[in-house]
Design a protein around this motif. Structure first.
Motif, PDB file in Angstrom:
ATOM      1  N   ASN A  26      57.377  36.506  72.495  1.00 57.85           N
ATOM      2  CA  ASN A  26      56.754  37.520  73.254  1.00 57.85           C
ATOM      3  C   ASN A  26      56.466  38.620  72.473  1.00 57.85           C
ATOM      4  O   ASN A  26      56.381  38.460  71.052  1.00 57.85           O
ATOM      5  CB  ASN A  26      57.751  37.973  74.125  1.00 57.85           C
ATOM      6  CG  ASN A  26      58.833  38.370  73.606  1.00 57.85           C
ATOM      7  OD1 ASN A  26      59.175  39.239  72.453  1.00 57.85           O
ATOM      8  ND2 ASN A  26      60.322  38.546  74.165  1.00 57.85           N
ATOM      9  N   GLY A  27      55.715  39.420  72.953  1.00 54.70           N
ATOM     10  CA  GLY A  27      55.056  40.768  71.963  1.00 54.70           C
ATOM     11  C   GLY A  27      56.119  41.402  71.134  1.00 54.70           C
ATOM     12  O   GLY A  27      56.083  41.774  69.921  1.00 54.70           O
ATOM     13  N   GLU A  28      57.326  41.596  71.682  1.00 55.90           N
ATOM     14  CA  GLU A  28      58.335  42.091  71.049  1.00 55.90           C
ATOM     15  C   GLU A  28      58.935  41.212  69.667  1.00 55.90           C
ATOM     16  O   GLU A  28      59.282  42.043  68.510  1.00 55.90           O
ATOM     17  CB  GLU A  28      59.873  42.555  71.777  1.00 55.90           C
ATOM     18  CG  GLU A  28      60.691  43.256  71.213  1.00 55.90           C
ATOM     19  CD  GLU A  28      61.769  43.539  72.250  1.00 55.90           C
ATOM     20  OE1 GLU A  28      62.895  43.932  71.886  1.00 55.90           O
ATOM     21  OE2 GLU A  28      61.789  43.586  73.505  1.00 55.90           O
ATOM     22  N   GLU A  29      59.004  40.026  70.186  1.00 55.98           N
ATOM     23  CA  GLU A  29      59.559  39.000  68.856  1.00 55.98           C
ATOM     24  C   GLU A  29      58.238  39.085  67.942  1.00 55.98           C
ATOM     25  O   GLU A  29      58.725  38.908  66.565  1.00 55.98           O
ATOM     26  CB  GLU A  29      59.758  37.745  69.425  1.00 55.98           C
ATOM     27  CG  GLU A  29      60.953  37.641  70.316  1.00 55.98           C
ATOM     28  CD  GLU A  29      61.060  36.361  71.195  1.00 55.98           C
ATOM     29  OE1 GLU A  29      62.124  35.942  71.649  1.00 55.98           O
ATOM     30  OE2 GLU A  29      59.895  35.769  71.531  1.00 55.98           O
ATOM     31  N   MET A  30      57.243  39.189  68.272  1.00 57.87           N
ATOM     32  CA  MET A  30      55.933  39.014  67.430  1.00 57.87           C
ATOM     33  C   MET A  30      56.151  40.169  66.402  1.00 57.87           C
ATOM     34  O   MET A  30      55.847  40.144  65.294  1.00 57.87           O
ATOM     35  CB  MET A  30      54.526  39.033  68.176  1.00 57.87           C
ATOM     36  CG  MET A  30      54.373  37.650  68.744  1.00 57.87           C
ATOM     37  SD  MET A  30      54.295  36.158  67.511  1.00 57.87           S
ATOM     38  CE  MET A  30      52.324  36.648  67.060  1.00 57.87           C
ATOM     39  N   ALA A  31      56.405  41.435  67.034  1.00 54.11           N
ATOM     40  CA  ALA A  31      56.615  42.799  66.480  1.00 54.11           C
ATOM     41  C   ALA A  31      57.463  42.467  65.410  1.00 54.11           C
ATOM     42  O   ALA A  31      57.356  42.948  64.004  1.00 54.11           O
ATOM     43  CB  ALA A  31      56.724  43.883  67.349  1.00 54.11           C
ATOM     44  N   ASN A  35      56.790  42.824  61.086  1.00 57.93           N
ATOM     45  CA  ASN A  35      57.669  44.094  60.549  1.00 57.93           C
ATOM     46  C   ASN A  35      58.311  43.383  59.103  1.00 57.93           C
ATOM     47  O   ASN A  35      58.322  43.782  57.894  1.00 57.93           O
ATOM     48  CB  ASN A  35      58.747  44.636  61.176  1.00 57.93           C
ATOM     49  CG  ASN A  35      58.158  45.792  62.116  1.00 57.93           C
ATOM     50  OD1 ASN A  35      56.997  46.242  61.840  1.00 57.93           O
ATOM     51  ND2 ASN A  35      58.906  46.233  62.980  1.00 57.93           N
ATOM     52  N   VAL A  36      58.972  42.168  59.594  1.00 57.77           N
ATOM     53  CA  VAL A  36      59.372  41.559  58.389  1.00 57.77           C
ATOM     54  C   VAL A  36      58.369  40.832  57.346  1.00 57.77           C
ATOM     55  O   VAL A  36      58.649  41.171  56.069  1.00 57.77           O
ATOM     56  CB  VAL A  36      60.314  40.122  58.916  1.00 57.77           C
ATOM     57  CG1 VAL A  36      60.847  39.426  57.593  1.00 57.77           C
ATOM     58  CG2 VAL A  36      61.599  40.734  59.731  1.00 57.77           C
ATOM     59  N   ASN A  41      55.739  41.836  52.005  1.00 57.70           N
ATOM     60  CA  ASN A  41      54.555  41.830  51.354  1.00 57.70           C
ATOM     61  C   ASN A  41      54.366  43.466  50.612  1.00 57.70           C
ATOM     62  O   ASN A  41      53.850  43.472  49.371  1.00 57.70           O
ATOM     63  CB  ASN A  41      53.233  41.903  52.353  1.00 57.70           C
ATOM     64  CG  ASN A  41      53.005  40.706  52.874  1.00 57.70           C
ATOM     65  OD1 ASN A  41      53.264  39.395  52.102  1.00 57.70           O
ATOM     66  ND2 ASN A  41      52.240  40.452  53.903  1.00 57.70           N
ATOM     67  N   SER A  42      55.293  44.541  51.272  1.00 59.63           N
ATOM     68  CA  SER A  42      55.016  45.384  50.495  1.00 59.63           C
ATOM     69  C   SER A  42      56.173  45.672  49.346  1.00 59.63           C
ATOM     70  O   SER A  42      55.803  46.485  48.286  1.00 59.63           O
ATOM     71  CB  SER A  42      55.421  46.573  51.476  1.00 59.63           C
ATOM     72  OG  SER A  42      56.834  46.715  51.828  1.00 59.63           O
ATOM     73  N   SER A  43      57.076  44.585  49.341  1.00 56.04           N
ATOM     74  CA  SER A  43      58.007  44.680  48.326  1.00 56.04           C
ATOM     75  C   SER A  43      57.544  43.632  47.037  1.00 56.04           C
ATOM     76  O   SER A  43      57.945  43.822  46.052  1.00 56.04           O
ATOM     77  CB  SER A  43      59.194  44.013  48.665  1.00 56.04           C
ATOM     78  OG  SER A  43      59.322  42.791  49.091  1.00 56.04           O
ATOM     79  N   ILE A  44      56.463  42.964  47.047  1.00 56.89           N
ATOM     80  CA  ILE A  44      55.825  42.335  46.005  1.00 56.89           C
ATOM     81  C   ILE A  44      54.799  43.166  45.522  1.00 56.89           C
ATOM     82  O   ILE A  44      53.806  43.422  45.787  1.00 56.89           O
ATOM     83  CB  ILE A  44      54.976  40.784  46.603  1.00 56.89           C
ATOM     84  CG1 ILE A  44      56.006  40.045  47.091  1.00 56.89           C
ATOM     85  CG2 ILE A  44      54.260  40.119  45.625  1.00 56.89           C
ATOM     86  CD1 ILE A  44      55.897  39.002  48.112  1.00 56.89           C
ATOM     87  N   SER A  45      55.196  43.522  44.240  1.00 60.48           N
ATOM     88  CA  SER A  45      54.214  44.454  43.323  1.00 60.48           C
ATOM     89  C   SER A  45      52.972  43.684  43.093  1.00 60.48           C
ATOM     90  O   SER A  45      52.137  44.597  42.832  1.00 60.48           O
ATOM     91  CB  SER A  45      55.264  44.963  42.447  1.00 60.48           C
ATOM     92  OG  SER A  45      56.464  45.661  42.607  1.00 60.48           O
TER      93      SER A  45
END
Ligand code: SF4
Ligand code: SF4
Length: 133
Positions: A26-31, A35-36, A41-45
């Motif tokens: 569902n939408g909540e699970e997809m969100a 996020n994960v 991605n943001s932690s991979i410099s």
């Protein structure tokens, strides 16, 4: 057709039976998943895939993808990841990140179009320069 790991119809039915109750996320699970993914991605410099195409032509014998992997590891886990120790092992047998002469030879063949010479400066700042100071 070849189905790896299944040798008869019974195994095929067994392995696919869970799909009978298939319910899409569902939408909540997809969100949550998004996020994960964003967090990872943001932690991979440095987005090096480790393909290694760049390594052979480096005049300084710098193990580029290994250094980028260790740098990313350091950025995520800090000094506790022993990335510094691994770096020193590689640097003992190959060029150091600070040996990069910014010839950009590697960048011409990098499929990810990474700024490798700039990345080497970042790696050197963490593993070479900090070490010397
Ligand atoms: S820019 Fe640096 S890492 Fe790339 S090939 Fe030249 S010396 Fe090697
Ligand atoms: S060519 Fe680019 S993506 Fe491949 S290992 Fe070298 S830096 Fe990483």
């Amino acid at each position: 057709m070849v189905l790896s790991g299944m040798s008869d119809m019974g195994q095929l039915e067994d392995n696919t039976s869970y799909m009978k109750e298939f319910v899409p996320l569902n939408g909540e699970e997809m969100a949550v998943i998004k996020n994960v993914i964003d967090s990872i991605n943001s932690s991979i410099s440095i987005a090096c895939t480790g393909c290694g195409y760049c390594v052979e032509g480096c005049p300084k014998d710098i193990p580029i993808p290994r250094y980028f992997a260790l740098y990313n590891q350091f950025k995520i886990f800090g000094g506790g990841s022993n990335s510094r120790g691994y770096y020193q092992n590689y640097a003992g047998a190959h060029g150091k990140a600070e040996d990069c002469i910014s010839c950009h030879k590697c960048e011409r063949i990098c499929p990810q179009h990474l700024s490798i010479a700039e990345g080497m400066k970042d790696v050197a700042a963490v593993f070479d320069i900090e070490q010397e100071s």
